[in-house]
Design an enzyme around this catalytic site. Structure first.
Site, PDB file in Angstrom:
ATOM      1  N   ASN A  13       6.929   5.786  -9.943  1.00 58.20           N
ATOM      2  CA  ASN A  13       7.310   5.555  -8.551  1.00 58.20           C
ATOM      3  C   ASN A  13       8.801   5.268  -8.586  1.00 58.20           C
ATOM      4  O   ASN A  13       9.214   4.183  -8.978  1.00 58.20           O
ATOM      5  CB  ASN A  13       6.523   4.365  -7.983  1.00 58.20           C
ATOM      6  CG  ASN A  13       7.011   3.987  -6.597  1.00 58.20           C
ATOM      7  OD1 ASN A  13       7.783   4.715  -5.970  1.00 58.20           O
ATOM      8  ND2 ASN A  13       6.580   2.823  -6.106  1.00 58.20           N
ATOM      9  N   LYS A  15      10.887   4.918  -6.257  1.00 59.24           N
ATOM     10  CA  LYS A  15      11.395   4.071  -5.171  1.00 59.24           C
ATOM     11  C   LYS A  15      12.680   4.674  -4.597  1.00 59.24           C
ATOM     12  O   LYS A  15      12.796   5.891  -4.499  1.00 59.24           O
ATOM     13  CB  LYS A  15      11.565   2.630  -5.667  1.00 59.24           C
ATOM     14  CG  LYS A  15      10.282   2.116  -6.350  1.00 59.24           C
ATOM     15  CD  LYS A  15      10.285   0.654  -6.650  1.00 59.24           C
ATOM     16  CE  LYS A  15       8.954   0.261  -7.292  1.00 59.24           C
ATOM     17  NZ  LYS A  15       8.843  -1.163  -7.557  1.00 59.24           N
ATOM     18  N   HIS A  98       2.272   0.669  -0.664  1.00 54.23           N
ATOM     19  CA  HIS A  98       2.980  -0.073  -1.717  1.00 54.23           C
ATOM     20  C   HIS A  98       3.381  -1.446  -1.175  1.00 54.23           C
ATOM     21  O   HIS A  98       3.710  -1.586   0.007  1.00 54.23           O
ATOM     22  CB  HIS A  98       4.216   0.709  -2.176  1.00 54.23           C
ATOM     23  CG  HIS A  98       4.811   0.129  -3.409  1.00 54.23           C
ATOM     24  ND1 HIS A  98       5.659  -0.951  -3.379  1.00 54.23           N
ATOM     25  CD2 HIS A  98       4.635   0.443  -4.719  1.00 54.23           C
ATOM     26  CE1 HIS A  98       5.987  -1.269  -4.626  1.00 54.23           C
ATOM     27  NE2 HIS A  98       5.381  -0.447  -5.458  1.00 54.23           N
ATOM     28  N   GLU A 100       6.004  -3.039  -1.381  1.00 52.97           N
ATOM     29  CA  GLU A 100       7.333  -3.082  -0.749  1.00 52.97           C
ATOM     30  C   GLU A 100       7.258  -2.593   0.692  1.00 52.97           C
ATOM     31  O   GLU A 100       7.978  -3.088   1.565  1.00 52.97           O
ATOM     32  CB  GLU A 100       8.329  -2.260  -1.589  1.00 52.97           C
ATOM     33  CG  GLU A 100       8.694  -3.006  -2.870  1.00 52.97           C
ATOM     34  CD  GLU A 100       8.973  -2.125  -4.063  1.00 52.97           C
ATOM     35  OE1 GLU A 100       9.240  -0.923  -3.897  1.00 52.97           O
ATOM     36  OE2 GLU A 100       8.921  -2.655  -5.197  1.00 52.97           O
ATOM     37  N   GLU A 170      -1.533  -3.446  -8.189  1.00 56.51           N
ATOM     38  CA  GLU A 170      -0.188  -3.931  -8.477  1.00 56.51           C
ATOM     39  C   GLU A 170      -0.049  -5.368  -7.994  1.00 56.51           C
ATOM     40  O   GLU A 170       0.218  -5.612  -6.799  1.00 56.51           O
ATOM     41  CB  GLU A 170       0.860  -3.064  -7.760  1.00 56.51           C
ATOM     42  CG  GLU A 170       0.837  -1.614  -8.185  1.00 56.51           C
ATOM     43  CD  GLU A 170       2.201  -0.950  -8.000  1.00 56.51           C
ATOM     44  OE1 GLU A 170       2.631  -0.272  -8.928  1.00 56.51           O
ATOM     45  OE2 GLU A 170       2.838  -1.127  -6.946  1.00 56.51           O
ATOM     46  N   GLY A 176       8.694  -5.488 -10.640  1.00 51.43           N
ATOM     47  CA  GLY A 176      10.149  -5.602 -10.787  1.00 51.43           C
ATOM     48  C   GLY A 176      10.601  -6.957 -11.302  1.00 51.43           C
ATOM     49  O   GLY A 176      11.782  -7.287 -11.256  1.00 51.43           O
ATOM     50  N   SER A 216       5.749  -3.995 -13.841  1.00 52.08           N
ATOM     51  CA  SER A 216       6.467  -4.190 -15.110  1.00 52.08           C
ATOM     52  C   SER A 216       5.758  -3.544 -16.296  1.00 52.08           C
ATOM     53  O   SER A 216       5.825  -4.054 -17.413  1.00 52.08           O
ATOM     54  CB  SER A 216       6.736  -5.676 -15.360  1.00 52.08           C
ATOM     55  OG  SER A 216       7.526  -6.213 -14.311  1.00 52.08           O
TER      56      SER A 216
HETATM   57  P1  13P Z   1       8.068  -2.004 -11.853  1.00 48.65           P
HETATM   58  O1  13P Z   1       7.417  -1.152 -12.917  1.00 48.65           O
HETATM   59  O2  13P Z   1       9.551  -1.797 -11.740  1.00 48.65           O
HETATM   60  O3  13P Z   1       7.665  -3.444 -11.970  1.00 48.65           O
HETATM   61  O4  13P Z   1       7.470  -1.487 -10.448  1.00 48.65           O
HETATM   62  C1  13P Z   1       6.098  -1.351 -10.334  1.00 48.65           C
HETATM   63  C2  13P Z   1       5.816  -0.671  -9.065  1.00 48.65           C
HETATM   64  O5  13P Z   1       6.026  -1.218  -7.999  1.00 48.65           O
HETATM   65  C3  13P Z   1       5.306   0.691  -9.119  1.00 48.65           C
HETATM   66  O6  13P Z   1       4.874   1.116  -7.885  1.00 48.65           O
END
Ligand code: 13P
Length: 255
Positions: A13, A15, A98, A100, A170, A176, A216
């Site tokens: 992903n 982003k 997601h 976010e 997640e 992150g 992560s």
């Molecule tokens: P990270 O791997 O950067 O923690 O992000 C995970 C994520 O949100 C994947 O959709």
């Protein structure tokens, strides 16, 4: 059915990272490293990168995904993108719900449900994200939160359509942050998601759904996470932007 019969899906992903030219360069770097993968390899990229990305992965085993899709086919929805638009440019997967989007853009389980149904109707594969906040885990309500998200996000989704669904667990506190759920924590919730699906549908349907872990996940911890019975893949943020790291995760899923 068991883990061995489910399709492992490793999806990046990206982003809000990479311009079209950067996307092309990264995919060109990743492609030779994952060509022998024994799992599905997906890169979910920003909308403006999609056309370049689809062109870049032609003749490779990498599939391209989007990071969201609207539920209506067209209309007055400034800034949104429809499933028809995504299909026409060669998208196969779509990340939905997601954290976010839920945290920063007002996404709710109701809108995730509408998007999920639209994506399935269009013949695309949704990667539906669920996960608890740290506060919710500390209050011991992780299972309630996850069960609620699964029930609402998949409301009115048929057993037949569930065959095309990927779920990403997640935990929001692990995204992150460099703080990964332990393999046991990931397994506990992924198994709970499968139990919930078994109650809502049937054991057979539940056993067929690919459930990813995300948060992560990297080249160092992927093998242990992926060794768990109910962890069928990964949704990778930061590490998916580094070709060698992403390829190492794909390799860990291919054994
Ligand atoms: P990270 O791997 O950067 O923690 O992000 C995970 C994520 O949100 C994947 O959709």
């Amino acid at each position: 059915m068991n883990k061995a019969l489910r399709k492992a899906v490793i999806a990046g992903n990206w982003k809000m990272n990479k311009t079209p030219s950067e996307a092309k360069a990264l995919l060109n770097e990743i492609a030779p490293l994952v060509k022998d993968a024994d799992c599905e390899v997906v890169a979910c990229v920003p909308y403006v990168d999609i056309t370049t990305a689809v062109e870049a992965v032609k003749g490779t085993n990498i599939k391209i995904g989007a990071e969201n899709a609207h539920w209506e086919e067209k209309g007055a929805f400034t800034g949104e993108i429809s499933t028809g638009m995504l299909k026409e440019v060669g998208v196969e997967y779509v990340v939905l719900g997601h954290s976010e989007r839920r945290q920063y853009f007002g996404e709710t389980d109701e809108t995730v449900n509408k998007r999920t149904k639209a994506v399935l109707k269009a013949g695309l594969k949704p990667i539906v994200c669920v996960g608890e906040l740290l506060w919710e885990r500390e209050c011991n309500i992780t299972e309630e939160v996850i069960a609620r998200q699964i029930k609402l996000d998949f409301f009115d989704v048929t057993a037949e359509d569930m065959k095309n669904v990927v779920i990403a667990y997640e935990p929001v506190w692990a995204i992150g942050t460099g703080k990964t759920a332990t393999a046991d924590q990931a397994e506990e919730v992924c198994a709970f998601i499968r139990e919930t699906l078994a109650k809502l549908y049937s054991k057979e349907v539940a056993d067929g759904v690919t459930i990813q872990y995300g948060g992560s996940m990297n080249d160092a911890n992927a093998a242990e996470l992926l060794s768990k019975e109910d962890v069928d893949g990964g949704l990778i943020g930061g590490a998916s932007l580094v070709a060698e790291k992403f390829a190492a995760i794909v390799k860990a899923a291919s054994v």
